[in-house]
Design a protein around this motif. Structure first.
Motif, PDB file in Angstrom:
ATOM      1  N   ARG A  13       0.821  -1.213   0.000  1.00  0.00           N
ATOM      2  CA  ARG A  13       0.000   0.000   0.000  1.00  0.00           C
ATOM      3  C   ARG A  13       0.854   1.263   0.000  1.00  0.00           C
ATOM      4  O   ARG A  13       0.470   2.279  -0.557  1.00  0.00           O
ATOM      5  CB  ARG A  13      -0.905  -0.003   1.239  1.00  0.00           C
ATOM      6  CG  ARG A  13      -1.910  -1.145   1.266  1.00  0.00           C
ATOM      7  CD  ARG A  13      -3.160  -0.841   0.456  1.00  0.00           C
ATOM      8  NE  ARG A  13      -4.029  -2.003   0.362  1.00  0.00           N
ATOM      9  CZ  ARG A  13      -4.913  -2.368   1.271  1.00  0.00           C
ATOM     10  NH1 ARG A  13      -5.023  -1.663   2.380  1.00  0.00           N
ATOM     11  NH2 ARG A  13      -5.676  -3.426   1.091  1.00  0.00           N
ATOM     12  N   SER A  14       2.017   1.231   0.641  1.00  0.00           N
ATOM     13  CA  SER A  14       2.848   2.430   0.742  1.00  0.00           C
ATOM     14  C   SER A  14       3.618   2.709  -0.543  1.00  0.00           C
ATOM     15  O   SER A  14       3.641   3.834  -1.031  1.00  0.00           O
ATOM     16  CB  SER A  14       3.831   2.297   1.911  1.00  0.00           C
ATOM     17  OG  SER A  14       3.157   2.207   3.129  1.00  0.00           O
ATOM     18  N   LEU A  15       4.266   1.691  -1.087  1.00  0.00           N
ATOM     19  CA  LEU A  15       5.110   1.914  -2.257  1.00  0.00           C
ATOM     20  C   LEU A  15       4.319   2.428  -3.448  1.00  0.00           C
ATOM     21  O   LEU A  15       4.811   3.198  -4.253  1.00  0.00           O
ATOM     22  CB  LEU A  15       5.837   0.629  -2.633  1.00  0.00           C
ATOM     23  CG  LEU A  15       6.995   0.206  -1.735  1.00  0.00           C
ATOM     24  CD1 LEU A  15       7.618  -1.073  -2.245  1.00  0.00           C
ATOM     25  CD2 LEU A  15       8.039   1.300  -1.663  1.00  0.00           C
ATOM     26  N   PHE A  73       1.875   6.444   4.313  1.00  0.00           N
ATOM     27  CA  PHE A  73       0.494   6.367   4.796  1.00  0.00           C
ATOM     28  C   PHE A  73      -0.073   4.959   4.683  1.00  0.00           C
ATOM     29  O   PHE A  73      -0.919   4.547   5.477  1.00  0.00           O
ATOM     30  CB  PHE A  73      -0.373   7.359   4.020  1.00  0.00           C
ATOM     31  CG  PHE A  73      -1.842   7.260   4.341  1.00  0.00           C
ATOM     32  CD1 PHE A  73      -2.291   7.486   5.624  1.00  0.00           C
ATOM     33  CD2 PHE A  73      -2.770   6.942   3.363  1.00  0.00           C
ATOM     34  CE1 PHE A  73      -3.634   7.400   5.929  1.00  0.00           C
ATOM     35  CE2 PHE A  73      -4.110   6.853   3.654  1.00  0.00           C
ATOM     36  CZ  PHE A  73      -4.543   7.084   4.943  1.00  0.00           C
ATOM     37  N   GLY A  74       0.373   4.184   3.707  1.00  0.00           N
ATOM     38  CA  GLY A  74      -0.177   2.850   3.518  1.00  0.00           C
ATOM     39  C   GLY A  74       0.074   1.920   4.681  1.00  0.00           C
ATOM     40  O   GLY A  74      -0.620   0.901   4.838  1.00  0.00           O
ATOM     41  N   ILE A 124      11.546  -1.135   5.200  1.00  0.00           N
ATOM     42  CA  ILE A 124      11.622  -1.546   3.789  1.00  0.00           C
ATOM     43  C   ILE A 124      11.250  -0.387   2.877  1.00  0.00           C
ATOM     44  O   ILE A 124      11.913  -0.136   1.853  1.00  0.00           O
ATOM     45  CB  ILE A 124      10.701  -2.759   3.542  1.00  0.00           C
ATOM     46  CG1 ILE A 124      11.231  -3.988   4.285  1.00  0.00           C
ATOM     47  CG2 ILE A 124      10.600  -3.063   2.050  1.00  0.00           C
ATOM     48  CD1 ILE A 124      10.318  -5.193   4.209  1.00  0.00           C
ATOM     49  N   CYS A 125      10.181   0.344   3.243  1.00  0.00           N
ATOM     50  CA  CYS A 125       9.763   1.477   2.417  1.00  0.00           C
ATOM     51  C   CYS A 125      10.840   2.554   2.366  1.00  0.00           C
ATOM     52  O   CYS A 125      11.118   3.116   1.298  1.00  0.00           O
ATOM     53  CB  CYS A 125       8.462   2.060   2.966  1.00  0.00           C
ATOM     54  SG  CYS A 125       7.014   1.022   2.709  1.00  0.00           S
ATOM     55  N   PHE A 126      11.481   2.816   3.511  1.00  0.00           N
ATOM     56  CA  PHE A 126      12.531   3.835   3.504  1.00  0.00           C
ATOM     57  C   PHE A 126      13.689   3.433   2.611  1.00  0.00           C
ATOM     58  O   PHE A 126      14.214   4.253   1.842  1.00  0.00           O
ATOM     59  CB  PHE A 126      13.037   4.096   4.919  1.00  0.00           C
ATOM     60  CG  PHE A 126      14.318   4.876   4.940  1.00  0.00           C
ATOM     61  CD1 PHE A 126      14.334   6.212   4.565  1.00  0.00           C
ATOM     62  CD2 PHE A 126      15.514   4.275   5.281  1.00  0.00           C
ATOM     63  CE1 PHE A 126      15.518   6.933   4.546  1.00  0.00           C
ATOM     64  CE2 PHE A 126      16.696   4.984   5.270  1.00  0.00           C
ATOM     65  CZ  PHE A 126      16.697   6.320   4.905  1.00  0.00           C
ATOM     66  N   VAL A 127      14.120   2.181   2.698  1.00  0.00           N
ATOM     67  CA  VAL A 127      15.215   1.718   1.844  1.00  0.00           C
ATOM     68  C   VAL A 127      14.842   1.879   0.374  1.00  0.00           C
ATOM     69  O   VAL A 127      15.648   2.340  -0.454  1.00  0.00           O
ATOM     70  CB  VAL A 127      15.573   0.256   2.173  1.00  0.00           C
ATOM     71  CG1 VAL A 127      16.560  -0.295   1.159  1.00  0.00           C
ATOM     72  CG2 VAL A 127      16.161   0.157   3.578  1.00  0.00           C
ATOM     73  N   ALA A 128      13.597   1.524   0.026  1.00  0.00           N
ATOM     74  CA  ALA A 128      13.156   1.659  -1.363  1.00  0.00           C
ATOM     75  C   ALA A 128      13.117   3.117  -1.786  1.00  0.00           C
ATOM     76  O   ALA A 128      13.588   3.480  -2.876  1.00  0.00           O
ATOM     77  CB  ALA A 128      11.783   1.010  -1.533  1.00  0.00           C
ATOM     78  N   ASN A 141       5.533  -4.175  -6.890  1.00  0.00           N
ATOM     79  CA  ASN A 141       5.935  -2.865  -6.400  1.00  0.00           C
ATOM     80  C   ASN A 141       7.399  -2.832  -6.007  1.00  0.00           C
ATOM     81  O   ASN A 141       8.087  -1.827  -6.199  1.00  0.00           O
ATOM     82  CB  ASN A 141       5.067  -2.472  -5.200  1.00  0.00           C
ATOM     83  CG  ASN A 141       3.722  -1.915  -5.611  1.00  0.00           C
ATOM     84  OD1 ASN A 141       3.573  -1.411  -6.725  1.00  0.00           O
ATOM     85  ND2 ASN A 141       2.738  -2.023  -4.744  1.00  0.00           N
ATOM     86  N   LEU A 142       7.883  -3.927  -5.424  1.00  0.00           N
ATOM     87  CA  LEU A 142       9.292  -3.967  -5.026  1.00  0.00           C
ATOM     88  C   LEU A 142      10.222  -4.083  -6.225  1.00  0.00           C
ATOM     89  O   LEU A 142      11.375  -3.633  -6.169  1.00  0.00           O
ATOM     90  CB  LEU A 142       9.537  -5.145  -4.076  1.00  0.00           C
ATOM     91  CG  LEU A 142       9.016  -4.987  -2.650  1.00  0.00           C
ATOM     92  CD1 LEU A 142       9.175  -6.287  -1.885  1.00  0.00           C
ATOM     93  CD2 LEU A 142       9.753  -3.864  -1.937  1.00  0.00           C
TER      94      LEU A 142
END
Length: 607
Positions: free
Chosen positions: A45-47, A266-267, A295-299, A198-199
């Motif tokens: 949801r976030s990415l 937000f996700g 994980i989201c921050f690294v991406a 997404n990843l």
């Protein structure tokens, strides 16, 4: 008589929802998700929003290559909120949405404001993702649609609306409304598949950045800007140069960019909302939130670094950055592959946002705070058709009429306010006497409870002999009492007021404060001293000894830092967005005081 009426009205505002199984809903809910399923949900949801929408606009107009710092600050802020929500999830013996947690712990008005603003955030998130899909599709076919619509409608539209109505975005939302109305279900396997998709986008982007990146793009000068300003056929003009270099827009740009980048996380809220389906929610929710944010921050870090290395930040397409980046470095086939994956991932993000939105609205309508008709379920499709159609259409109208960056800011306020209220809940609840959130206890639970005898050394002194100032620093009890809880409530509200004033001063006159202006610097120092003193008073009050699966460390400092960050981010929002936000909340309060306060289940259950 009048005082009694005011007291009763105030009691209604802070009524708390007592937990009880409603028509066997808890038994019907299959607990099948583990921690990794929740991580896949939060990351998926976030990415879909952070990489595709925020990165280009922030890098082009707000922060330049320093966008990687923006994502770091936003990620830390989101982690602080996640820790606070993890304690709420551990404190409440049933998992659910943030709205439910605030209803159970803080009361009805706080819960309504939280839920109403989360609805706003989800509506605007739906509009944002549909706008991003439309822009990406239009860019893929050579911007023919946008050029035709802009030439036809632009002269007739007022300045506060978009330059042209986005009929494609409206159509995408209406198609997704139809899909949800028909009862389409998304399984955990589908969630993992789209999360993998997404990843894959950040991985491809990071590898491409290493191959085609140019470190000189982090050291651009005015001569580079003049050399690159010609030859652009895109309808979106080049962004500003600023001062060039790695931080072209200064500290202000980084802070404004961090506020916008908060939307990218937000996700992760979907983890709390869907936590009721977890096998062990009190353990899985905090752990999965922390892993998802990391994980989201690294991406985000990798994608934003690769993007600004591949393309000068002022040439990045603000709303379709990744496919256009491949076009500018000469990898045209990769651009089409990226665009197809991009469009599919956006559709999944759109479907997820609308699904969570309908769940939250139905939950508030079930409680009687919104109109009961919104909970009507179609007999064949088993979906809340009225909710999906009404609020989906509203999101489509927003996507049709408003510019993407404007509605991102509108969504951001709702998220920040809801998160700040949740953090405030954690701050005050730790210092309250133990509360039973269940409507009734079973016979076994009653027998297992130890008999608590009053210790004469821990009782509060009588009002006539109590020393108020002494009790602020030397509480008479080692466990929370009603008096110590009231002291924390009063201090917490005072701290929020002081933090709002300090944030406003730092946002309006930052250079004067740090350069030593005698008036502003003195005011800022006095505010800091007051904040420190009131925080120390809260720290001296006894905390609840109840064992929890997770407790926020460094209380009360960590929640206060989180609240300050949220408040400061809200000061970065434009006045026009604040006006729109005020209208939305005025409508919400009218619904609450006109309907919800009289029709809520807690009102009807009172004798």
């Amino acid at each position: 008589m009048r005082c009694q009426a005011v007291h009763q009205f105030g009691q209604k505002l802070v009524r708390r929802r007592l937990l009880e199984p409603r028509e066997g809903s808890e038994r019907r809910m299959a607990r099948r998700l583990n921690t990794m399923d929740l991580v896949a949900l939060g990351v998926g949801r976030s990415l879909g929003a952070g990489v595709y929408i925020v990165a280009g606009a922030v890098a082009t107009y707000t922060a330049g290559p320093a966008i990687i710092i923006c994502f770091l600050l936003a990620g830390l802020s989101s982690l602080l909120s996640g820790l606070c929500y993890a304690e709420l999830a551990a404190r409440v013996p049933r998992s659910g949405s943030v709205y439910l947690y605030n209803y159970i712990t803080m009361g009805q008005l706080c819960a309504f404001i939280t839920g109403w603003n989360l609805i706003l955030s989800l509506i605007v998130a739906t509009a944002c993702v549909s706008k991003a899909w439309s822009i990406a599709f239009d860019s893929l076919i050579g911007n023919h649609m946008s050029q035709a619509l802009q030439g036809t409608f632009s002269p007739y539209l007022p300045s506060f609306l978009a330059t042209f109505p986005d009929f494609v975005a409206l159509s995408v939302v209406l198609v997704m409304v139809g899909v949800l109305v028909l009862g389409a279900q998304v399984s955990a396997l589908v969630i993992k598949a789209f999360t993998a998709m997404n990843l894959s986008i950040p991985v491809i982007m990071i590898v491409s950045g290493f191959i085609k990146g140019d470190p000189h793009n982090w050291q651009l000068t005015e001569q580079d800007y003049r050399r690159n300003t010609s030859g652009s056929s895109d309808i979106y003009s080049l962004g500003p140069l600023g001062s060039g270099g790695f931080v072209p827009f200064g500290l202000d740009g980084i802070l404004q960019g961090a506020a916008l980048c908060f939307y990218a996380y937000f996700g992760v809220e979907a983890i709390v909302t869907t936590g009721k389906e977890a096998r062990n929610p009190q353990r899985s929710i905090p752990l999965s939130m922390a892993i998802s944010i990391f994980i989201c921050f690294v991406a985000y870090f990798g994608v934003s670094a690769a993007l600004t290395l591949m393309v000068p930040y002022y040439q990045i397409h603000p709303y379709n950055p990744l496919p256009q980046a491949f076009l500018q470095v000469g990898w045209d086939p990769a651009r089409y592959i990226m665009a197809v994956v991009f469009l599919c991932a956006l559709l999944y993000s759109l479907l997820g946002a609308m699904f969570v939105m309908s769940q939250l609205i139905c939950e508030m309508a079930d409680d009687g705070l919104l109109f009961r008709g919104l909970t009507r379920i179609h007999a064949r499709t088993k979906t809340p058709i009225i909710t999906i159609v009404v609020f989906g259409t509203l999101a489509g109208v927003l996507a049709l009429l408003f510019d993407l960056l404007d509605i991102v800011e509108l969504m951001l306020i709702g998220v920040l306010l809801a998160y700040a209220l949740g953090t405030f809940s954690v701050l005050v609840l730790r210092y309250q006497p133990d509360q039973d959130f269940s409507k009734e206890k079973t016979e076994e639970e009653t027998e297992m409870e130890p008999e608590i005898k009053e210790n004469p050394l821990e009782t509060e002194p009588k009002a006539g002999t109590s020393n108020i100032l002494k009790s602020l620093w030397f509480p008479p009890s080692i466990t929370p009492t009603q008096k110590s809880g009231q002291i924390v409530y009063g201090c917490a509200f005072l701290l929020v007021l002081l933090l709002i004033i300090l944030s406003q001063i730092l946002a309006q006159w930052p250079s004067q404060v740090f350069s030593g202006d005698p008036v502003l610097t003195t005011v800022a120092v006095l505010l800091l001293l007051l904040i420190t003193g009131v925080t120390a008073i809260i720290w001296r009050q006894p905390q609840s000894p109840s064992p929890l699966m997770f407790r926020v460390p460094a209380l009360p400092v960590l929640p206060l830092v989180s609240i300050f960050v949220k408040v400061y981010m809200m000061t970065q929002i434009t006045s026009r967005t604040w006006a729109q936000f005020s209208v939305w909340n005025a409508v919400g309060l009218a619904i609450y005081f006109g309907y919800g306060i009289r029709h809520s289940l807690e009102e009807n259950n009172e004798p």
